[in-house]
Write a protein that holds these residues in place. Structure first.
Motif, PDB file in Angstrom:
ATOM      1  N   GLY A   1       0.819  -1.213   0.000  1.00  0.00           N
ATOM      2  CA  GLY A   1       0.000   0.000   0.000  1.00  0.00           C
ATOM      3  C   GLY A   1       0.847   1.255   0.000  1.00  0.00           C
ATOM      4  N   GLY A   2       1.936   1.244   0.792  1.00  0.00           N
ATOM      5  CA  GLY A   2       2.818   2.408   0.811  1.00  0.00           C
ATOM      6  C   GLY A   2       3.424   2.675  -0.554  1.00  0.00           C
ATOM      7  N   SER A   3       3.768   1.607  -1.244  1.00  0.00           N
ATOM      8  CA  SER A   3       4.314   1.749  -2.602  1.00  0.00           C
ATOM      9  C   SER A   3       3.282   2.370  -3.531  1.00  0.00           C
ATOM     10  N   ASP A   4       1.997   1.973  -3.398  1.00  0.00           N
ATOM     11  CA  ASP A   4       0.924   2.512  -4.243  1.00  0.00           C
ATOM     12  C   ASP A   4       0.697   3.992  -3.958  1.00  0.00           C
ATOM     13  N   VAL A   5       0.808   4.421  -2.685  1.00  0.00           N
ATOM     14  CA  VAL A   5       0.645   5.840  -2.357  1.00  0.00           C
ATOM     15  C   VAL A   5       1.773   6.651  -2.971  1.00  0.00           C
ATOM     16  N   ILE A   6       2.987   6.122  -2.869  1.00  0.00           N
ATOM     17  CA  ILE A   6       4.141   6.831  -3.437  1.00  0.00           C
ATOM     18  C   ILE A   6       4.008   6.974  -4.950  1.00  0.00           C
ATOM     19  N   SER A   7       3.483   5.912  -5.591  1.00  0.00           N
ATOM     20  CA  SER A   7       3.336   5.953  -7.053  1.00  0.00           C
ATOM     21  C   SER A   7       2.065   6.685  -7.489  1.00  0.00           C
ATOM     22  N   GLY A   8       1.222   7.122  -6.532  1.00  0.00           N
ATOM     23  CA  GLY A   8       0.008   7.877  -6.847  1.00  0.00           C
ATOM     24  C   GLY A   8      -1.185   7.021  -7.211  1.00  0.00           C
ATOM     25  N   GLN A   9      -1.122   5.704  -6.995  1.00  0.00           N
ATOM     26  CA  GLN A   9      -2.251   4.819  -7.338  1.00  0.00           C
ATOM     27  C   GLN A   9      -3.370   4.863  -6.300  1.00  0.00           C
ATOM     28  N   MET A  10      -3.082   5.357  -5.090  1.00  0.00           N
ATOM     29  CA  MET A  10      -4.133   5.526  -4.082  1.00  0.00           C
ATOM     30  C   MET A  10      -3.732   6.678  -3.164  1.00  0.00           C
ATOM     31  N   SER A  11      -4.753   7.272  -2.500  1.00  0.00           N
ATOM     32  CA  SER A  11      -4.483   8.424  -1.645  1.00  0.00           C
ATOM     33  C   SER A  11      -4.020   7.962  -0.260  1.00  0.00           C
ATOM     34  N   GLY A  12      -3.401   8.919   0.448  1.00  0.00           N
ATOM     35  CA  GLY A  12      -2.970   8.617   1.812  1.00  0.00           C
ATOM     36  C   GLY A  12      -4.145   8.327   2.720  1.00  0.00           C
ATOM     37  N   GLY A  13      -5.279   9.028   2.494  1.00  0.00           N
ATOM     38  CA  GLY A  13      -6.479   8.781   3.296  1.00  0.00           C
ATOM     39  C   GLY A  13      -7.022   7.389   3.099  1.00  0.00           C
ATOM     40  N   ASP A  14      -7.027   6.927   1.832  1.00  0.00           N
ATOM     41  CA  ASP A  14      -7.497   5.558   1.561  1.00  0.00           C
ATOM     42  C   ASP A  14      -6.611   4.529   2.246  1.00  0.00           C
ATOM     43  N   LEU A  15      -5.290   4.772   2.211  1.00  0.00           N
ATOM     44  CA  LEU A  15      -4.372   3.827   2.865  1.00  0.00           C
ATOM     45  C   LEU A  15      -4.586   3.833   4.376  1.00  0.00           C
ATOM     46  N   ALA A  16      -4.752   5.033   4.948  1.00  0.00           N
ATOM     47  CA  ALA A  16      -4.979   5.120   6.393  1.00  0.00           C
ATOM     48  C   ALA A  16      -6.268   4.397   6.782  1.00  0.00           C
ATOM     49  N   ALA A  17      -7.344   4.628   5.977  1.00  0.00           N
ATOM     50  CA  ALA A  17      -8.613   3.936   6.244  1.00  0.00           C
ATOM     51  C   ALA A  17      -8.436   2.433   6.106  1.00  0.00           C
ATOM     52  N   PHE A  18      -7.684   2.044   5.063  1.00  0.00           N
ATOM     53  CA  PHE A  18      -7.458   0.623   4.832  1.00  0.00           C
ATOM     54  C   PHE A  18      -6.694  -0.001   6.003  1.00  0.00           C
ATOM     55  N   VAL A  19      -5.645   0.729   6.469  1.00  0.00           N
ATOM     56  CA  VAL A  19      -4.877   0.226   7.620  1.00  0.00           C
ATOM     57  C   VAL A  19      -5.778   0.092   8.843  1.00  0.00           C
ATOM     58  N   PHE A  20      -6.663   1.091   9.044  1.00  0.00           N
ATOM     59  CA  PHE A  20      -7.579   1.032  10.184  1.00  0.00           C
ATOM     60  C   PHE A  20      -8.465  -0.218  10.108  1.00  0.00           C
ATOM     61  N   TYR A  21      -9.035  -0.458   8.909  1.00  0.00           N
ATOM     62  CA  TYR A  21      -9.903  -1.630   8.747  1.00  0.00           C
ATOM     63  C   TYR A  21      -9.110  -2.929   8.859  1.00  0.00           C
ATOM     64  N   ALA A  22      -7.867  -2.907   8.342  1.00  0.00           N
ATOM     65  CA  ALA A  22      -7.031  -4.108   8.435  1.00  0.00           C
ATOM     66  C   ALA A  22      -6.695  -4.423   9.892  1.00  0.00           C
ATOM     67  N   ILE A  23      -6.427  -3.356  10.666  1.00  0.00           N
ATOM     68  CA  ILE A  23      -6.162  -3.558  12.087  1.00  0.00           C
ATOM     69  C   ILE A  23      -7.408  -4.087  12.793  1.00  0.00           C
ATOM     70  N   LEU A  24      -8.590  -3.567  12.398  1.00  0.00           N
ATOM     71  CA  LEU A  24      -9.832  -4.093  12.961  1.00  0.00           C
ATOM     72  C   LEU A  24      -9.988  -5.576  12.645  1.00  0.00           C
ATOM     73  N   VAL A  25      -9.676  -5.957  11.401  1.00  0.00           N
ATOM     74  CA  VAL A  25      -9.755  -7.373  11.015  1.00  0.00           C
ATOM     75  C   VAL A  25      -8.796  -8.197  11.857  1.00  0.00           C
ATOM     76  N   GLY A  26      -7.546  -7.709  11.980  1.00  0.00           N
ATOM     77  CA  GLY A  26      -6.541  -8.454  12.737  1.00  0.00           C
ATOM     78  C   GLY A  26      -6.881  -8.570  14.205  1.00  0.00           C
ATOM     79  N   SER A  27      -7.257  -7.443  14.811  1.00  0.00           N
ATOM     80  CA  SER A  27      -7.591  -7.481  16.242  1.00  0.00           C
ATOM     81  C   SER A  27      -8.846  -8.310  16.493  1.00  0.00           C
ATOM     82  N   SER A  28      -9.804  -8.283  15.557  1.00  0.00           N
ATOM     83  CA  SER A  28     -11.016  -9.096  15.705  1.00  0.00           C
ATOM     84  C   SER A  28     -10.676 -10.573  15.677  1.00  0.00           C
TER      85      SER A  28
END
Length: 591
Positions: free
Chosen positions: A275-302
């Protein structure tokens, strides 16, 4: 084939356990529904936080806009208030449900236990039963009121967060999803081990409780024989056994939780790289990555929470099995299936006809063999014989604590198996050699013979049993607490309380297991007079040891090894029965 049948049986057993728990939860379906709504609400609002994070970064930070930042902050703050509100209702409702269901299960188990046949208690110790009623139900209370809620919340958040992951970025989601099969493997493998060890742990704790309870119950004997050191050592061994099982169970659970966390967060780390590579290359926004990380952490902690709770649920399954075992235990002594016969119209004559009986715990050792005997209405029948002759067994058969393997016992010519056991026992009063008193006051212990009796009736019964005088000398008289098993009274005083209880019951049939054995000579004289007045017009069976008891009996039955040796008056038996002569001679020596 055998393995398949065994697997099917285990699956069926698990289903039965689940149905049993659902049966206890079902009466509170409104509470369950309200808790579930609160759960869904909280999980949904929690998922909205990810969108707040996305807005905060893309519209607040990226746009350098204070207004957008303020809106994002207020959005997250509002979400936080809603989460707190939903969590309050979820926690309260689910915890209430856990307390209520636990109390219901505890009550159901106790109500069932006190109706079981006495042979059940020959093979199940009181400590084990108490452990199931207290420890196991407390564990279920924790599971239903907390862990199950956590599992449901985590499952909902997992599914919701997973959906949001797919909506945010499919490629990164597939990376996270690749770890799921690896999470399921430790759940399945270690979950089974935890369940087996949980059952062993509960059984071990019951053994510890039984051992401690027995030592404390017989504390005077322990100290009299100076066995304190040996008892400490033996108890230490029991405690260490329980600790070893618990340590193994904890190790398995810790391995399960650590494995799940390692797998899940390794996957999240890999996702962050991509995901960090995609943000650097402009394929996704930083907000989308942050939201994605939040949801991924929710999945992991769940998943981590589910794995932890899964271990607790396995532990609860072991406790549930132990409780359901008791609830599914069937009593061997049941009322007749068809219309039972009332004792109101029956005479108080008891007849044993060719009765053969052996206790379930001693199937090869008969307690009685083809025994035939009649206790005539209104007469006194004394039972004498050496220890193990079957005297106490006859009392237990009369009260239908057991049914004989062959032969019959009749009351007024009717087989007692055709009478409701409760109706049968209401016609009898037992005064055992070692009276059973309860941790309550004098009023309660005497009134146990007749719950509807007034205080005046209780006092009159105590006077007839020559107990009134010493009761008044107690600190609070009839309201004095007697301690566990009446420990605050002497043996003779306990016996007179038991006699007062029998007098208050006013039965048709009296069962006296040498009811005056613990009395001094003066008390015995007074109580014998009270008993003689009480026995008038009643059928009385007495397990007799003292000559004073034997002499006033209408008939004396001599028993040995579960058989009737002879029957007749004292004078007759002195002439015809060598065993009776020997018993009388031994008693004179003791006098």
């Amino acid at each position: 084939m055998a393995s398949t049948e065994s697997s099917t049986t285990k699956s069926t057993k698990r289903l039965t356990i689940l149905l049993e728990l659902i049966g206890f939860i079902k009466p509170y379906k409104v509470t369950v529904m309200a808790a579930f709504i609160a759960l869904i609400f909280t999980a949904t609002v929690m998922l909205s936080v990810g969108q707040g994070v996305r807005i905060l970064i893309d519209d607040g930070f990226a746009q350098q806009s204070y207004e957008q930042l303020r809106e994002a902050i207020f959005f997250i703050l509002g979400i936080t208030v809603l989460i707190a509100t939903g969590t309050f209702f979820r926690f309260y409702l689910v915890s209430w449900l856990g307390e209520r269901v636990s109390a219901d299960i505890r009550l159901a188990v106790f109500n069932h236990v006190i109706t079981l046949h006495p042979s059940y208690f020959e093979t199940h110790g009181s400590g084990d039963i108490m452990s199931r009623i207290t420890t196991d139900t407390t564990l279920l209370q924790s599971i239903i009121g907390s862990s199950f809620s956590m599992a449901m919340r985590s499952a909902l958040i997992f599914l919701g967060a997973l959906a949001m992951l797919f909506a945010t970025n499919i490629k990164l989601t597939l990376i996270v999803m690749a770890s799921v099969p690896f999470v399921l493997i430790p759940l399945l493998v270690y979950g089974r081990r935890v369940r087996a060890l949980s059952r062993k742990s509960q059984d071990s704790m019951a053994d510890v409780g039984s051992y401690a309870g027995e030592a404390i119950e017989h504390i005077k004997t322990v100290q009299s024989y100076t066995r304190e050191v040996e008892e400490k050592r033996s108890f230490s061994i029991e405690v260490e056994k329980s600790f070893a099982i618990g340590k193994n169970r904890i190790k398995q659970r810790a391995t399960l939780i650590a494995g799940v966390i390692l797998i899940v967060f390794s996957a999240i780390t890999g996702m962050l790289w991509v995901g960090g590579s995609d943000v650097i290359s402009g394929q996704m926004s930083g907000g989308d990555l942050a939201a994605f990380v939040f949801y991924a952490i929710l999945v992991g902690s769940s998943l981590a929470t589910i794995s932890e709770v899964f271990g607790q649920l396995q532990q609860a399954a072991g406790a549930t099995e132990r409780l359901v075992e008791i609830l599914q235990e069937k009593s061997h002594i049941l009322p007749p299936e068809s219309h039972s016969i009332s004792t109101a119209s029956l005479t108080a004559e008891i007849t044993f006809k060719n009765v053969t009986f052996h206790y379930p715990s001693r199937p090869n050792q008969p307690a009685t063999t083809l025994l035939s005997l009649i206790a005539e209405q209104g007469k006194v029948l004394a039972l004498v014989g050496p220890s193990g002759a079957g005297k106490t067994t006859l009392f237990e058969l009369i009260q239908r604590f057991y049914d004989p393997q062959s032969g019959s016992i009749t009351l007024g010519g009717t087989d007692i198996r055709q009478i409701d056991p409760n109706d049968l026992r209401k016609q009898m009063a037992l005064v055992p050699q070692q009276p059973a008193l309860f941790s309550h006051d004098v009023f309660h212990n005497i009134r146990y013979g007749n719950p509807d009796a007034s205080d005046e009736d209780v006092i009159n019964a105590a006077k007839k049993a020559h107990a009134h005088e010493f009761i008044l000398k107690l600190p609070e008289g009839y309201k004095s607490f007697l301690g566990e098993r009446g420990v605050r009274l002497s043996g003779g005083q306990r016996q007179r309380i038991a006699i007062a209880r029998a007098i208050l019951k006013d039965p048709k049939i009296l069962l006296l297991d040498e009811a005056t054995s613990a009395l001094d000579s003066e008390s015995e004289h007074h109580v014998q007079q009270a008993l003689q007045a009480l026995m008038k017009g009643r059928t009385t069976l007495i397990i007799a040891h003292r000559l004073s008891t034997i002499q006033h009996a209408d008939k004396i039955a001599v028993l040995d090894n579960g058989q009737l040796i002879d029957i007749g008056s004292h004078q007759h038996l002195m002439e015809t029965s060598e065993l009776y002569q020997r018993l009388v001679e031994l008693q004179f020596r003791q006098m």
